[in-house]
Scaffold this active site. Structure first.
Site, PDB file in Angstrom:
ATOM      1  N   GLU A 175      39.035 -12.052  22.836  1.00 23.11           N
ATOM      2  CA  GLU A 175      40.346 -12.498  23.320  1.00 23.11           C
ATOM      3  C   GLU A 175      40.308 -13.848  24.030  1.00 23.11           C
ATOM      4  OE1 GLU A 175      42.329  -9.479  25.587  1.00 23.11           O
ATOM      5  OE2 GLU A 175      42.358  -8.065  23.932  1.00 23.11           O
ATOM      6  N   GLU A 379      39.957  -3.120  19.526  1.00 27.30           N
ATOM      7  CA  GLU A 379      40.440  -2.436  20.734  1.00 27.30           C
ATOM      8  C   GLU A 379      41.814  -1.884  20.458  1.00 27.30           C
ATOM      9  OE1 GLU A 379      40.596  -4.543  24.493  1.00 27.30           O
ATOM     10  OE2 GLU A 379      38.617  -5.423  24.144  1.00 27.30           O
TER      11      GLU A 379
HETATM   12  C1  FCB Z   1      41.949  -6.259  26.725  1.00 30.26           C
HETATM   13  C2  FCB Z   1      40.543  -6.554  27.177  1.00 30.26           C
HETATM   14  C3  FCB Z   1      39.781  -5.342  27.628  1.00 30.26           C
HETATM   15  C4  FCB Z   1      40.651  -4.380  28.404  1.00 30.26           C
HETATM   16  C5  FCB Z   1      41.934  -4.086  27.656  1.00 30.26           C
HETATM   17  C6  FCB Z   1      42.835  -3.109  28.342  1.00 30.26           C
HETATM   18  O1  FCB Z   1      42.729  -7.393  26.914  1.00 30.26           O
HETATM   19  O2  FCB Z   1      39.808  -7.159  26.132  1.00 30.26           O
HETATM   20  O3  FCB Z   1      38.662  -5.766  28.367  1.00 30.26           O
HETATM   21  O4  FCB Z   1      40.867  -4.858  29.667  1.00 30.26           O
HETATM   22  O5  FCB Z   1      42.623  -5.272  27.427  1.00 30.26           O
END
Ligand code: FCB
Length: 477
Positions: A175, A379
């Site tokens: 990110e 994620e």
């Molecule tokens: C993302 C991050 C991760 C976590 C999630 C909830 O932005 O990559 O580390 O904090 O959100």
């Protein structure tokens, strides 16, 4: 089996045999052992120890103590049947000041972790940078400084030489949107600066770091390594007559400013124009765009929620419900006049709206734009307040809302596959409850509960559900 429902609660959908089910964490959020074995301070150590930056003054000093408990954590992954584990490597464990010779103890830790995964039949998905920049590099300007991108390539080479062909997928950055805009623009993340020009310079230097790191890795990693980057692409819904203009701007700053150079070899002209009063983009040097555009084996996609935007009319109070902490700066340099509207619920404990159709839309749109590029959800998950109940067979967490969130998002992913998306896997965020950045330990994303007093791990109902999904390869009823 039901299909085509709008609530995304289909069951029985079957995933492909080679689909990689796993779960994700990040170094600073779980490891603890912040000063052990030669680890240097990172920007998150500095930031979290600065009063007023993180909820409750929480820090990653101890976190889940995973540094000492990783064997136990890997055993738990086996119990749940995880096929992959996405973790990150802490740069300041490898190079305490971000430059110079490798710290053997730090390298040895990740060597043991990776060997432990492989011995258990779990595929390592390694991220080189999940936000813990060595503080010494920040002192020289951090990601706003071009030299940080060059230092990152040296670090990547060191890690590549040691972990070599044991890594299934190499992810350069997690990110970069957050690193650049929350770190240098809005001030919500470390290092906490609020300077739009620096945020945009950071965007470019992160893109460059990605390209240089892949070049370095390619020189040292044997075999046919899979290179990747993980982006938190924004799913943007326009609202009203000015919605299209607002969506174009946010799509530019959040999505195309990364996808453009990474995949197409250019920065979008409209973004350069939108930001002309903030920066002249002279940080882009000849040859940079060629360096950034490296073939990717897979693109990592992090998805949680959507945003709805329109242009502010300049008169009514400006709405800014973009789902991030507001520290006073801006995450949208040059486009501060975009309004982020309240989203329709329901919401998770982060205040983020739950909309699985956003994941399906995102995966399908990416596939349409880049048909040859495989994708992986790196994620997805949800924070909810959990309650531990003592039952006859031990403590349980009946996290029905998280389970339902995951069910609906796995359904969305499955629908994307059914529409032709080459989706290779899904890494649930997160394996363990952990340090949720500016929110400290107040938000629990884990499918495994962590008791921060005792460090006891308790698989929640969502973890048991996920184990069944992995075992049967079908979304359980
Ligand atoms: C993302 C991050 C991760 C976590 C999630 C909830 O932005 O990559 O580390 O904090 O959100």
């Amino acid at each position: 089996m039901t299909t085509g429902t709008t609530d995304y609660r289909d069951s029985g959908l079957e995933f492909p045999a080679d689909f990689l089910f796993g779960s994700a964490t990040a170094s600073y959020q779980i490891e603890g052992a912040a000063t052990e074995d030669g680890r240097g301070p990172s920007i998150w150590d500095t930031f979290s120890h600065t009063p007023g930056k993180v909820w409750n003054g929480d820090t990653g000093d101890v976190a889940d103590d995973h540094y000492h408990r990783f064997e136990e954590d890997l055993d738990l992954m086996v119990e749940l049947g995880l096929e992959a584990y996405r973790f990150s490597i802490a740069w300041p464990r490898i190079q305490p000041t971000g430059r110079g010779p490798a710290n053997e103890a730090g390298l040895a830790f990740y060597g043991r972790l990776v060997d432990g995964l492989i011995a258990r039949g779990i595929r390592p998905i390694a991220t080189l940078y999940h936000w813990d920049l060595p503080q010494a590099l920040e002192d020289e300007g951090g990601w706003a400084n071009r030299a940080t991108a060059e230092a990152f390539a040296d670090y990547a080479r060191i890690v590549g030489e040691r972990l070599g062909d044991r890594i299934t997928v190499w992810t350069t950055l997690n990110e970069p949107w957050c690193s650049a805009y929350l770190g240098y623009g809005s001030g919500a993340h470390a290092p906490g600066l609020m300077d739009g020009a620096k945020a945009l310079a950071a965007v470019h230097h992160l893109n460059l770091a990605h390209g240089l790191a892949i070049q370095a890795l390619r020189e040292v990693v044997p075999g046919d390594p899979q290179f990747s980057i993980t982006l938190n692409l924004h799913v943007i819904r326009p609202s009203g007559p000015t919605g299209a203009e607002a969506a174009r701007r946010i799509d530019g700053l959040a999505n195309r400013v990364f996808l453009g150079p990474l995949l197409d070899g250019e920065y979008p002209a409209d973004v350069v124009a939108d930001t002309a009063e903030v920066t002249d983009w002279s940080f882009v040097h000849p040859g940079d765009l060629e360096a950034i555009r490296q073939p990717l084996a897979v693109l990592g996609v992090n998805y949680y929620s959507t945003v709805t935007v329109r242009m502010w009319d300049g008169a009514s109070p400006k709405v800014n419900a973009d789902g991030h902490k507001d520290m006073g700066g801006t995450a949208w340099p040059g486009s501060e006049s975009v309004e982020f509207l309240e989203q329709p619920g329901p919401y998770t404990e982060m205040g983020w709206n739950i909309d699985p159709s956003g994941l399906e839309d995102l995966l399908v749109a990416l596939h349409q734009a880049y048909p040859a590029l495989p994708l992986m959800v790196t994620e997805n998950g949800a924070a909810f307040d959990d309650v531990v109940v003592e039952e006859a067979d031990g403590p349980r967490v009946h996290d029905v809302e998280r389970l339902d969130y995951l069910r609906r998002h796995f359904t969305a992913a499955h629908r994307a596959i059914a529409r032709g998306v080459d989706l290779r896997g899904y890494q649930v965020w997160s394996f363990l409850d952990n340090f949720e950045w500016g929110y400290g330990y107040s938000k629990r994303f884990g499918i495994v509960r962590v008791d921060y007093d005792t460090q006891e791990r308790i698989p929640k109902d969502s973890a048991r559900w996920y184990a069944e999904l992995i075992r049967t390869r079908r979304i359980p009823a």
